[in-house]
Design a protein around this motif. Structure first.
Motif, PDB file in Angstrom:
ATOM      1  N   ALA B 205       0.772  -1.171   0.116  1.00  0.00           N
ATOM      2  CA  ALA B 205      -0.103   0.096   0.079  1.00  0.00           C
ATOM      3  C   ALA B 205       0.940   1.375   0.064  1.00  0.00           C
ATOM      4  N   LYS B 206       1.922   1.241   0.970  1.00  0.00           N
ATOM      5  CA  LYS B 206       2.786   2.560   0.899  1.00  0.00           C
ATOM      6  C   LYS B 206       3.363   2.502  -0.425  1.00  0.00           C
ATOM      7  N   THR B 207       3.861   1.728  -1.006  1.00  0.00           N
ATOM      8  CA  THR B 207       4.531   1.794  -2.474  1.00  0.00           C
ATOM      9  C   THR B 207       3.701   2.283  -3.514  1.00  0.00           C
ATOM     10  N   TRP B 208       2.422   1.672  -3.496  1.00  0.00           N
ATOM     11  CA  TRP B 208       1.232   2.030  -4.515  1.00  0.00           C
ATOM     12  C   TRP B 208       1.018   3.424  -4.142  1.00  0.00           C
ATOM     13  N   ASN B 209       0.837   4.169  -3.047  1.00  0.00           N
ATOM     14  CA  ASN B 209       0.838   5.446  -2.882  1.00  0.00           C
ATOM     15  C   ASN B 209       1.920   6.406  -3.433  1.00  0.00           C
ATOM     16  N   ALA B 210       2.913   5.901  -2.953  1.00  0.00           N
ATOM     17  CA  ALA B 210       4.447   6.510  -3.465  1.00  0.00           C
ATOM     18  C   ALA B 210       4.443   6.669  -4.975  1.00  0.00           C
ATOM     19  N   LEU B 211       4.056   5.496  -5.826  1.00  0.00           N
ATOM     20  CA  LEU B 211       3.951   5.577  -7.220  1.00  0.00           C
ATOM     21  C   LEU B 211       2.907   6.468  -7.777  1.00  0.00           C
ATOM     22  N   ARG B 212       1.832   6.673  -6.848  1.00  0.00           N
ATOM     23  CA  ARG B 212       0.578   7.342  -7.403  1.00  0.00           C
ATOM     24  C   ARG B 212       1.113   8.923  -7.411  1.00  0.00           C
ATOM     25  N   ALA B 213       1.737   9.257  -6.140  1.00  0.00           N
ATOM     26  CA  ALA B 213       2.571  10.539  -5.850  1.00  0.00           C
ATOM     27  C   ALA B 213       3.240  10.836  -7.133  1.00  0.00           C
ATOM     28  N   GLN B 214       3.696   9.734  -7.953  1.00  0.00           N
ATOM     29  CA  GLN B 214       4.771  10.137  -8.544  1.00  0.00           C
ATOM     30  C   GLN B 214       4.038  10.263  -9.953  1.00  0.00           C
ATOM     31  N   GLY B 215       2.687  10.515 -10.185  1.00  0.00           N
ATOM     32  CA  GLY B 215       1.887  10.361 -11.290  1.00  0.00           C
ATOM     33  C   GLY B 215       1.532   9.395 -12.084  1.00  0.00           C
ATOM     34  N   ILE B 216       1.659   8.073 -11.546  1.00  0.00           N
ATOM     35  CA  ILE B 216       1.369   7.070 -12.171  1.00  0.00           C
ATOM     36  C   ILE B 216      -0.091   6.567 -11.811  1.00  0.00           C
ATOM     37  N   ALA B 217      -1.098   6.676 -12.917  1.00  0.00           N
ATOM     38  CA  ALA B 217      -2.653   6.303 -12.832  1.00  0.00           C
ATOM     39  C   ALA B 217      -2.841   4.965 -12.425  1.00  0.00           C
ATOM     40  N   PRO B 218      -3.713   4.884 -11.090  1.00  0.00           N
ATOM     41  CA  PRO B 218      -4.017   3.393 -10.964  1.00  0.00           C
ATOM     42  C   PRO B 218      -5.054   3.006 -12.211  1.00  0.00           C
ATOM     43  N   ALA B 219      -4.762   1.583 -12.674  1.00  0.00           N
ATOM     44  CA  ALA B 219      -5.669   1.116 -13.469  1.00  0.00           C
ATOM     45  C   ALA B 219      -6.112  -0.290 -13.361  1.00  0.00           C
ATOM     46  N   GLY B 220      -7.233  -0.707 -13.772  1.00  0.00           N
ATOM     47  CA  GLY B 220      -8.046  -1.892 -13.353  1.00  0.00           C
ATOM     48  C   GLY B 220      -7.844  -2.947 -14.383  1.00  0.00           C
ATOM     49  N   LEU B 221      -8.613  -3.848 -14.205  1.00  0.00           N
ATOM     50  CA  LEU B 221      -8.338  -5.207 -14.820  1.00  0.00           C
ATOM     51  C   LEU B 221      -9.214  -5.019 -16.188  1.00  0.00           C
ATOM     52  N   GLY B 222     -10.146  -4.146 -16.103  1.00  0.00           N
ATOM     53  CA  GLY B 222     -10.802  -3.707 -17.653  1.00  0.00           C
ATOM     54  C   GLY B 222      -9.674  -3.301 -18.522  1.00  0.00           C
ATOM     55  N   ALA B 223      -8.916  -2.110 -18.058  1.00  0.00           N
ATOM     56  CA  ALA B 223      -7.789  -1.642 -19.055  1.00  0.00           C
ATOM     57  C   ALA B 223      -6.731  -2.546 -19.242  1.00  0.00           C
ATOM     58  N   ARG B 224      -6.519  -3.384 -18.488  1.00  0.00           N
ATOM     59  CA  ARG B 224      -5.384  -4.526 -18.452  1.00  0.00           C
ATOM     60  C   ARG B 224      -6.029  -5.218 -19.576  1.00  0.00           C
ATOM     61  N   ASP B 225      -7.344  -5.636 -19.710  1.00  0.00           N
ATOM     62  CA  ASP B 225      -7.840  -6.536 -20.937  1.00  0.00           C
ATOM     63  C   ASP B 225      -7.636  -6.046 -22.119  1.00  0.00           C
TER      64      ASP B 225
END
Lengths: 135, 372
Positions: B205-225
């Motif tokens: 969770a900590k790493t995910w939030n740090a990556l988000r702060a870097q401007g990386i957009a969370p993306a779900g399984l829909g976009a993955r497909d």
């Protein structure tokens, strides 16, 4: 909580119906899908609306809304004759997501049936119906 | 209730629409699947892929074991960290699963398998590992995220210590490195550059939030497909399964028949099949409006016109279909009889629509690779 305008009527399959104003012929109603329905479908990528002149029975599948993930039929809430389909949706299906009660309307039907009829839900009843469905 | 990854609460906080995927409660999207797709193609997006199974295989004979277990040849892996894509086959050539195997050391290989098939995979691997005295350990203590897109690597690197940053920056495609506490690899499932990061679940969770702060957009399984399909990558259960062998699933390139003396599970039957493969996996581009979906029937255009006794033989099926946000058209993978025709008819809700046969990938590194 989903946006449910109080001046519309709703179906159990999540269509809305509005007494059309302005340029529409007398007795025509406007039909679309609810905020809840567009949200559940996700980004729409293809919408097929019925041709003007087509006769519809209440409950008849007459339009298709497809999101990236799935296709869903849209059922006519009333019997009558189609006077217009929303041509803008051919190139901008996302209008249904962005403005489901406005620019994202699907088709207009000329009908003799009052939309206050018992088969359609009021906004309050639709809100209760959605809450029950979510349980 | 389904299984949850270490990032489940983070997804819910971000407003994700959660769906069941292979028994896991995973984010489908965080608002707009199409915007998430574009974020990965144009900038950087990230996926929680902790539902996939990370399995460590250890033992003196682990390489020998994997050369027997997998259709691709881990003998090709010479440098620690190097990865290989492979199918794991039944003796009759049916695909049990597709996986990525990483060469960590001469006594340690790591495989990453699909969420939906991990239980049967583990049973299969364990059954064959015993003879090679290889230990099989599922790493439930680890989480995994994929950071993908043209700017994904640049945006991820600042999270690493300087020495590690250099090592991560210098990774060649399809190579990984153990950078404590991460294992980071330049791999993915989107057709874009990026990293896949394996890390302790409690740091996720900590790493995910740090990556988000870097401007990386969370993306779900829909976009993955939609991303993987544009990239022409197979999905297990759709484009390959136990009822079809790799040669009719677009995966001939992953079967290493050379060296000829390497005996792997499924080899004998595949060699026999090789002589007369009747079907192939092709790409389809829908020429009209509409959306291709899996299981739609595909008819060869010339036979559709003059239906006769051979019609039944000349039909195939869409195995994966979707709307491509990059092309703004519908695309698909389909299994069809080997053919020289360039157009087919696809039956969509009772009507025939024309699609052209194209060679995947449809999109790679942000570029459209097929004629539209």
């Amino acid at each position: 909580m989903s946006n449910i305008p109080s001046d519309l009527r709703y179906t159990k399959s999540h269509e809305w119906v509005r007494q059309a104003h302005g340029e529409a012929p007398d007795g025509a109603v406007e039909v679309g899908i609810s905020e809840h329905a567009q949200s559940a479908l996700g980004d729409l990528v293809f919408v097929e609306v019925p041709q003007a002149g087509r006769s519809l029975s209440a409950g008849e599948a007459c339009a298709v809304v497809e999101s990236v993930k799935a296709a869903s039929d849209v059922y006519s809430p009333v019997s009558g004759k189609v006077v217009a389909g929303n041509a803008a949706l051919a190139t901008q299906p996302e209008l249904v997501n962005q403005d489901p009660y406005g620019a994202g309307w699907l088709f207009k039907v000329q009908t003799n049936v009052s939309i206050d009829g018992a088969a359609l839900m009021s906004a309050a009843d639709y809100a209760i119906y959605l809450a029950d469905e979510a349980k | 209730m389904g299984l949850k990854t270490a990032l489940y609460d983070t997804h819910v906080l971000l407003g994700a629409k959660i769906v069941d995927f292979g028994g896991w409660e995973m984010p489908l999207h965080y608002g707009s699947q199409i915007e998430e797709h574009h974020a990965v193609r144009r900038d950087a997006g990230m996926f929680d892929v902790s539902h996939m199974g990370v399995v460590d295989l250890r033992g003196d004979r682990v390489r020998e074991f994997l050369r027997n277990l997998l259709a691709n040849d881990v003998g090709r892996l010479k440098i620690p960290g190097k990865a290989l894509y492979s199918c794991m086959l039944l003796p009759n050539g049916g695909v049990i699963d597709d996986l990525i195997v990483y060469f960590m050391s001469e006594t340690w290989f790591r495989v990453v398998v699909n969420a939906g098939s991990r239980d049967k995979d583990l049973a299969w691997i364990r059954r064959h590992a015993a003879a090679f005295t290889v230990s099989v350990t599922e790493r439930h203590d680890l989480a995994m995220m994929a950071v993908q897109g043209p700017n994904a690597r640049e945006k991820t690197l600042p999270l690493l210590a300087p020495a590690q940053r250099t090592a991560a920056r210098d990774l060649a495609p399809f190579c990984g490195a153990a950078l404590d506490p991460w294992f980071i690899a330049r791999t993915g499932y989107t057709g874009e550059d990026g990293f896949e990061i394996v890390l302790p679940a409690h740091d996720a969770a900590k790493t995910w939030n740090a990556l988000r702060a870097q401007g990386i957009a969370p993306a779900g399984l829909g976009a993955r497909d939609t991303l993987r399909l544009e990239a022409g990558m197979n999905l297990y259960g759709n484009d390959m399964d136990e009822d079809h062998h790799p040669l009719e699933s677009g995966l001939a390139w992953t079967v290493a028949f050379e060296p000829g003396n390497r005996d792997f599970l499924g080899r004998q039957d595949l060699e026999n099949l090789q002589r007369g493969v009747g079907h192939e996996l092709v790409g389809l581009l829908l020429e009209e409006r509409g959306v291709l979906r899996s299981h739609q029937k595909v008819l060869m255009s010339d036979t559709a016109a003059n239906a006769d006794d051979s019609t039944a033989l000349l039909s195939g099926e869409v195995t994966s279909g979707t709307f491509s946000p990059t092309l703004n058209r519908s695309i698909a993978l389909a299994r069809v009889p080997r053919t020289t025709v360039s157009k087919v008819q696809v039956e969509i809700r009772g009507k025939l629509h024309t699609a052209s046969i194209v060679k995947p990938p449809f999109v790679r590194y942000g570029k459209i690779l097929i004629p539209v």
